[in-house]
Scaffold this active site. Structure first.
Site, mmCIF file in Angstrom:
data_model
loop_
_atom_site.group_PDB
_atom_site.id
_atom_site.type_symbol
_atom_site.label_atom_id
_atom_site.label_comp_id
_atom_site.label_asym_id
_atom_site.label_seq_id
_atom_site.Cartn_x
_atom_site.Cartn_y
_atom_site.Cartn_z
ATOM 1 N N HIS A 24 38.511 -4.480 -4.755
ATOM 2 C CA HIS A 24 38.821 -5.370 -3.638
ATOM 3 C C HIS A 24 38.652 -4.690 -2.281
ATOM 4 C CE1 HIS A 24 40.323 -8.336 -6.437
ATOM 5 N NE2 HIS A 24 41.182 -7.480 -6.938
ATOM 6 N N HIS A 61 43.806 0.956 3.660
ATOM 7 C CA HIS A 61 42.605 0.370 3.076
ATOM 8 C C HIS A 61 41.834 -0.370 4.167
ATOM 9 C CE1 HIS A 61 45.705 -2.833 2.615
ATOM 10 N NE2 HIS A 61 44.716 -3.582 3.060
ATOM 11 N N HIS A 81 39.210 -3.699 5.228
ATOM 12 C CA HIS A 81 38.500 -4.960 5.047
ATOM 13 C C HIS A 81 37.285 -4.922 5.983
ATOM 14 C CE1 HIS A 81 42.021 -6.718 2.964
ATOM 15 N NE2 HIS A 81 42.688 -5.940 3.797
ATOM 16 N N GLU A 116 40.560 -9.327 9.209
ATOM 17 C CA GLU A 116 41.410 -10.404 8.688
ATOM 18 C C GLU A 116 42.028 -11.164 9.857
ATOM 19 O OE1 GLU A 116 42.222 -10.008 4.367
ATOM 20 O OE2 GLU A 116 43.772 -8.718 5.240
ATOM 21 N N HIS A 164 44.053 -1.171 7.565
ATOM 22 C CA HIS A 164 45.485 -1.422 7.393
ATOM 23 C C HIS A 164 46.185 -0.145 6.955
ATOM 24 C CE1 HIS A 164 44.829 -6.012 6.576
ATOM 25 N NE2 HIS A 164 44.721 -5.688 7.858
ATOM 26 N N THR A 168 48.162 -9.827 2.566
ATOM 27 C CA THR A 168 46.991 -10.693 2.688
ATOM 28 C C THR A 168 46.225 -10.813 1.381
ATOM 29 O OG1 THR A 168 45.557 -8.891 3.448
ATOM 30 C CG2 THR A 168 46.759 -10.147 5.132
#
Length: 294
Positions: free
Chosen positions: A90, A121, A123, A133, A146, A231
């Site tokens: 992910h 991590h 995104h 996000e 994050h 999230t």
């Protein structure tokens, strides 16, 4: 709920829920793997009313002087941390080896509670105009980092994750820059990413310096603050969000390394972000003397 945003959580990618499977993009009905619009089938919390991420509207910000007292405290001056970078299918996620060094958050809206860094991590989008996000006035960034912290009153992350005051997450926008203007620490992460292309792979990395990775950690007053959720499933509404106004820069080389990562289906991992959700009456605060960065 950090476009380019650092957290799985665990908030963004590291926490996996039990039972039904989830993914980004559209739901795979044949294999019953649910996309963001159907995450309520994975965890009922994903359909609750205080979910993250959100679009931050500057015109509706509330001023909060207590934000000025938020403190980020590395255990050494540079905020040196170590850990293992994992492709969990992910998000690229760095689990912090806390005995070797970590950081804490306290003060301001967090009161006397102390939150310890558990992991970070990222995104990121397949293109530069999406990936983060959170958005600001509808604008997305290439990614979001994050930094996920847990309230030490609960002893560990696993115990804290579903508590109303269990987590505090710093979200940091990532902006791609044509110049090679990435920090040393971001280059370490992207360099390690080339060794974890496939889901399930891991790579131990050398030291990351938090104050080099995100220089603005020294002044968290230049942030947006609101109450929200993880999230990713299970979407617990346990997160105090601190979203930095100023992005960090990533070179095309760094972004290319991230975009080379694959998900569980051996497809490009990029676009691993949850779409923004309604605020549903929640307020978003900024420091009352922070007009310059509004």
């Amino acid at each position: 709920m950090f476009q380019i945003a650092i957290l799985a959580v665990l908030v963004g990618g590291a926490l996996t829920s039990q039972g039904a499977k989830w993914k980004y993009g559209k739901t795979d009905k044949v294999h019953e793997i649910y996309g963001p619009n159907d995450w309520g089938k994975v965890s009922k919390h994903c359909d609750e009313s205080a979910q993250s991420p959100i679009n931050i509207e500057k015109s509706s910000l509330k001023n909060d002087g207590s934000l000025r007292k938020l403190r980020f405290l590395p255990e050494d001056w540079y905020g040196r941390v170590y850990g293992v970078l994992e492709n969990n299918g992910h998000a690229p996620t760095l689990e912090i080896d806390k005995p070797r060094g970590t950081s804490t958050l306290t003060g301001g809206p967090l009161g006397n509670s102390v939150y310890k860094l558990q992991q970070m991590h990222i995104h990121f989008g397949c293109e530069n105009n999406k990936g983060s996000e959170h958005t600001v006035n509808g604008r997305a960034f290439a990614g979001e980092l994050h930094l996920v912290h847990y309230n030490i009153r609960y002893g560990d992350f696993k115990t804290a994750v579903d508590k109303p005051d269990g987590l505090a997450v710093i979200g940091v926008f990532i902006q791609e820059d044509d110049d090679d203007d990435s920090s040393y620490s971001l280059k370490v992460i992207s360099g390690a990413a080339r060794y974890i292309r496939k889901a399930g792979s891991k790579k131990r990395i050398r030291a990351i310096y938090l104050n080099n990775l995100v220089p603005h950690l020294r002044d968290l007053s230049k942030s947006y603050f609101y109450k929200g959720s993880l999230t990713t499933p299970p979407c617990y509404q346990s997160v105090q969000w601190i979203v930095l106004k100023r992005p960090i820069r990533a070179s095309e080389y760094v972004m290319r390394a991230l975009r080379g990562l694959l998900n569980d289906d051996e497809q490009p991992m990029c676009d691993n972000f949850r779409p923004t959700l309604l605020r549903n009456g929640r307020s978003v605060s900024q420091c009352d003397d922070d007009r310059l960065f509004n």
